[in-house]
Design a protein around this motif. Structure first.
Motif, PDB file in Angstrom:
ATOM      1  N   ALA A   1       0.832  -1.221   0.000  1.00 14.42           N
ATOM      2  CA  ALA A   1       0.000   0.000   0.000  1.00 14.42           C
ATOM      3  C   ALA A   1       0.864   1.269   0.000  1.00 14.42           C
ATOM      4  CB  ALA A   1      -0.983  -0.009   1.180  1.00 14.42           C
ATOM      5  N   PRO A   2       1.927   1.363   0.818  1.00 14.41           N
ATOM      6  CA  PRO A   2       2.798   2.549   0.696  1.00 14.41           C
ATOM      7  C   PRO A   2       3.370   2.731  -0.711  1.00 14.41           C
ATOM      8  CG  PRO A   2       3.213   1.475   2.779  1.00 14.41           C
ATOM      9  CD  PRO A   2       2.261   0.577   2.020  1.00 14.41           C
ATOM     10  N   PHE A   3       3.776   1.621  -1.359  1.00 17.57           N
ATOM     11  CA  PHE A   3       4.258   1.731  -2.746  1.00 17.57           C
ATOM     12  C   PHE A   3       3.174   2.307  -3.648  1.00 17.57           C
ATOM     13  CE2 PHE A   3       4.072  -0.494  -6.900  1.00 17.57           C
ATOM     14  CZ  PHE A   3       5.111   0.171  -7.537  1.00 17.57           C
ATOM     15  N   ARG A   4       1.946   1.794  -3.498  1.00 17.00           N
ATOM     16  CA  ARG A   4       0.858   2.258  -4.365  1.00 17.00           C
ATOM     17  C   ARG A   4       0.461   3.695  -4.030  1.00 17.00           C
ATOM     18  NH1 ARG A   4      -1.801  -1.932  -7.101  1.00 17.00           N
ATOM     19  NH2 ARG A   4      -2.936  -0.216  -8.092  1.00 17.00           N
TER      20      ARG A   4
ATOM     21  N   HIS B   1      11.737  -3.252   7.039  1.00 24.59           N
ATOM     22  CA  HIS B   1      13.002  -3.219   6.287  1.00 24.59           C
ATOM     23  C   HIS B   1      12.726  -2.876   4.821  1.00 24.59           C
ATOM     24  CE1 HIS B   1      15.097  -4.841   9.764  1.00 24.59           C
ATOM     25  NE2 HIS B   1      16.231  -4.894   9.082  1.00 24.59           N
ATOM     26  N   GLY B   2      11.652  -3.432   4.262  1.00 24.75           N
ATOM     27  CA  GLY B   2      11.290  -3.116   2.875  1.00 24.75           C
ATOM     28  C   GLY B   2      10.909  -1.658   2.710  1.00 24.75           C
ATOM     29  N   LEU B   3      10.199  -1.116   3.691  1.00 31.04           N
ATOM     30  CA  LEU B   3       9.771   0.292   3.628  1.00 31.04           C
ATOM     31  C   LEU B   3      10.990   1.222   3.635  1.00 31.04           C
ATOM     32  CD1 LEU B   3       7.216   2.132   3.662  1.00 31.04           C
ATOM     33  CD2 LEU B   3       7.386   2.124   6.168  1.00 31.04           C
ATOM     34  N   GLU B   4      12.004   0.879   4.407  1.00 32.39           N
ATOM     35  CA  GLU B   4      13.239   1.702   4.422  1.00 32.39           C
ATOM     36  C   GLU B   4      13.857   1.726   3.020  1.00 32.39           C
ATOM     37  OE1 GLU B   4      14.938   3.235   7.175  1.00 32.39           O
ATOM     38  OE2 GLU B   4      13.603   2.598   8.795  1.00 32.39           O
ATOM     39  N   GLY B   5      13.848   0.572   2.330  1.00 31.98           N
ATOM     40  CA  GLY B   5      14.402   0.520   0.975  1.00 31.98           C
ATOM     41  C   GLY B   5      13.555   1.298  -0.015  1.00 31.98           C
TER      42      GLY B   5
ATOM     43  N   VAL C   1      14.673   4.548  -2.523  1.00 31.76           N
ATOM     44  CA  VAL C   1      14.486   4.592  -3.978  1.00 31.76           C
ATOM     45  C   VAL C   1      13.641   5.813  -4.357  1.00 31.76           C
ATOM     46  CG1 VAL C   1      13.490   3.395  -5.960  1.00 31.76           C
ATOM     47  CG2 VAL C   1      14.745   2.095  -4.227  1.00 31.76           C
ATOM     48  N   THR C   2      12.582   6.068  -3.573  1.00 38.84           N
ATOM     49  CA  THR C   2      11.723   7.225  -3.833  1.00 38.84           C
ATOM     50  C   THR C   2      12.520   8.522  -3.744  1.00 38.84           C
ATOM     51  OG1 THR C   2       9.906   5.979  -2.829  1.00 38.84           O
ATOM     52  CG2 THR C   2       9.555   8.326  -3.158  1.00 38.84           C
ATOM     53  N   ALA C   3      13.451   8.586  -2.791  1.00 36.94           N
ATOM     54  CA  ALA C   3      14.285   9.787  -2.637  1.00 36.94           C
ATOM     55  C   ALA C   3      15.133  10.023  -3.880  1.00 36.94           C
ATOM     56  CB  ALA C   3      15.170   9.643  -1.403  1.00 36.94           C
TER      57      ALA C   3
ATOM     58  N   PRO D   1      15.108  15.127  -8.430  1.00 38.47           N
ATOM     59  CA  PRO D   1      15.091  16.131  -9.508  1.00 38.47           C
ATOM     60  C   PRO D   1      13.764  16.876  -9.627  1.00 38.47           C
ATOM     61  CG  PRO D   1      15.793  13.956 -10.310  1.00 38.47           C
ATOM     62  CD  PRO D   1      15.257  13.764  -8.934  1.00 38.47           C
ATOM     63  N   HIS D   2      12.734  16.389  -8.928  1.00 36.44           N
ATOM     64  CA  HIS D   2      11.389  16.983  -9.032  1.00 36.44           C
ATOM     65  C   HIS D   2      10.983  17.741  -7.766  1.00 36.44           C
ATOM     66  CE1 HIS D   2      10.807  14.453 -12.616  1.00 36.44           C
ATOM     67  NE2 HIS D   2      11.372  13.488 -11.908  1.00 36.44           N
ATOM     68  N   GLY D   3      11.923  17.968  -6.841  1.00 41.09           N
ATOM     69  CA  GLY D   3      11.591  18.683  -5.606  1.00 41.09           C
ATOM     70  C   GLY D   3      10.858  17.832  -4.586  1.00 41.09           C
ATOM     71  N   VAL D   4      10.971  16.531  -4.725  1.00 36.75           N
ATOM     72  CA  VAL D   4      10.281  15.624  -3.803  1.00 36.75           C
ATOM     73  C   VAL D   4      11.309  14.950  -2.897  1.00 36.75           C
ATOM     74  CG1 VAL D   4       8.872  13.534  -3.610  1.00 36.75           C
ATOM     75  CG2 VAL D   4       8.403  15.203  -5.419  1.00 36.75           C
TER      76      VAL D   4
END
Ligand code: NAD
Length: 261
Positions: free
Chosen positions: A118-121, A161-165, A169-171, A176-179
């Motif tokens: 759900a966090p990924f989605r 542990h998966g959420l930390e990864g 990746v999201t970072a 480049p998009h200010g996120v």
């Protein structure tokens, strides 16, 4: 005018924040803290009564808290719900304490769905709008169990542990998009999630329930007290605020020194 105990900190006026698991504990504290900073908060949870109570507590704050009832076991609905958010706080979570050989596979699957898929989605649904606006803040409420393991928590430790990864990746993709994307990773926080696991911890460790706090929960923490939900919310607010532009791909750990070992 503000609610007692919540300081008015400006900075998020005009921003929309989506907070999951906002009916209780850390999520409720985050919703109120971001509304105190002026955000319009979309408070999402499967618990409608709890959401209504939190929305009531937000009256008088500079921002607003609006209730959205949704069960995150439906990842398609989660992705749709994230559209339009400037700030996404992935917070909803559950716990089950069992040895692996007794851990129900369907519970493992459900926990990974709510706490990782759900966090990924939600991130997937939020990013296009954030990229279009050139600004976004993603805060993933992980745990010291995103960095360390404990026995009898296979699904929880795996998901965190998966959420930390996922957050890292999201970072990288969002920069480049200010996120920005970060984790906030507390030790044990005074919430219903912790209160509900005292009996299971006692059974799994074979000790009386009244010894669980000192002998199990706080055993690895140098600071011998529970973290308060408001302390976690303050870290979340900092990561969404104007002084955290360069803070991304990292984890803010509030673990009382647990990971110093
Ligand atoms: P909590 O039980 O007080 O609140 C969790 C909220 O998530 C509840 O309102 C619940 O209804 C909601 N939720 C659970 N499953 C959901 C679903 N399928 N769909 C929608 N909403 C759902 O728990 P908390 O302690 O405030 O935990 C919040 C987050 O903080 C969790 O991710 C948890 O893993 C993390 N965390 C908690 C602690 C702690 O000690 N309490 C420590 C570290 C991390």
């Amino acid at each position: 005018m503000t609610s007692p105990g919540i300081p008015p900190v400006p900075g998020l006026h005009g921003r929309t924040a989506l907070v999951t698991g906002a009916a209780s504990g850390i999520g409720a504290a985050c919703a109120l803290r971001l509304a105190a900073a002026g955000a319009r908060v979309r408070a999402l949870d499967r618990d409608g009564d709890g959401l209504a109570e939190v929305a009531g507590r937000a009256r008088g704050l500079p921002g607003a808290v609006e209730a959205e009832v949704l069960d995150l076991v439906d990842p398609d609905a989660a992705e749709r719900a994230a559209a339009g958010a400037d700030i996404l706080v992935n917070n909803a979570g559950v716990q089950l304490v069992r040895p692996i050989e007794e851990f129900p596979p369907e519970a493992f699957h459900a926990m990974l769905t709510v706490m990782l898929e759900a966090p990924f989605r939600l991130i997937r649904g939020a990013l296009p709008g954030m990229y279009a606006r050139g600004w976004g803040r993603i805060v993933n409420v992980s745990s010291v169990h995103g960095l360390r393991a404990s026995a009898f928590k296979s699904a929880y430790v795996t998901a965190k542990h998966g959420l930390e990864g996922l957050s890292k990746v999201t970072a990288l993709e969002g920069a480049p998009h200010g996120v920005t994307s970060n984790c906030v990773s507390p030790g044990y926080v005074r919430t219903p999630l912790v209160e509900k696991q005292l009996a299971d911890q006692a059974a799994a460790h074979g000790i009386p329930a009244e010894r669980v706090l000192a002998d199990v929960l706080l055993a690895d923490s140098a600071v011998k007290r529970l973290v308060e939900p408001e302390e976690v919310a303050e870290a979340v607010a900092y990561l969404c605020g104007p002084h955290a532009t360069s803070v991304t791909g990292t984890t803010m750990v509030l673990d009382g020194g647990w990971t110093a070992h």
